[in-house]
Design a protein around this motif. Sequence first.
Motif: not given
Length: 332
Positions: A55-58, A66-76
């Motif tokens: 996950v990343a803070r984007v 402008e807003h901030e949120g958390v995005v998942a970018f891979d699942r393993l």
Amino acid sequence: MVFKRLLGALGVGGPSVDTVLDDGPVRPGGPLAGHVHLEGGSADCEIEQITLELVARVEAEEDDEEHEGVVAFDRLTVGGGFRLAEGERRSVPFTVTLPWETPVTELYGQPLGVVLGVRTELAVAGARDKGDLDPLRVAPLPAQEGVLEALGQLGFGFTSADLELGRIHGTGQTLPFYQEIELSPAPQYAHAVDEVEVTFLAAPSGVEVVLEADKRGGLFSEGHDAVNRFAVSHEGVEHVDWNTEVDSWVRQMVQHHGGHAADHTGYPPHQGHGLHHHDAPHDGHHRSGPSTGAVVAGAAAGVAVGVAGGFVAAEVIDEVFDDDEDEGDEED
């Protein structure tokens, strides 16, 4: 019995999980190793699957805000398919490969202000429990380090770094966001540009370097953005005169009078060519920061937390990281 298993999956009397990553930073496209430590709860349970979610803070722009949120970018998936007895302790080792476009969080051990995490998810008796979140440290690839080091030696100063939701057209970008490293101009270019932004798009064959300059306006002209793209190979990085190479890139960008992108490929290019621009428009203002004479002179300052549609509130990830740091302090 069903009710008890459901409670266990939600963490009440159920198994506990603690993921420990190997020491030191990792690199984009490289291995991420560690152990998932499990401890059985008050009853036996079936661990159907153990999944690591990156996950990343984007940052995202919505309605000119402008807003901030958390995005998942891979699942393993790293394990599962076994029974965990009551009170049993078990350690599951793992080694997974990071996406090539994983953002860089530090340079020479100094944080850039970019927040990444590894979230551990257990699938227990049909329910899923996201119960562990660990910070992820990522150092640059040799080519990325060469470019950043050259910019610092040329006199550019680190301002900030963030992750922007959106895509850069005409590139081989695969993640739903890209990293921008913002720099104050070197003295020899301060008359021409207000700010320079660097984006790296790494792939197995090499790295695309996207340079964007906010060019100053003249007496009879308005300022505009100039965007150029360059490609470098992972091979032979140690033989490149990065100061000369990067300085030539900046000179081409400063001399470029249009607002469109240009390709300059001294090395075999990646997939994707042509004009490109950012999906997310600029907000018309720029963050300011002291010129340090080096790319990194300290930790980048944080920015305000917001919530955008489709995001997990950014403070969630911050609170977990703060808790982890507090626990580390107590252990010391």
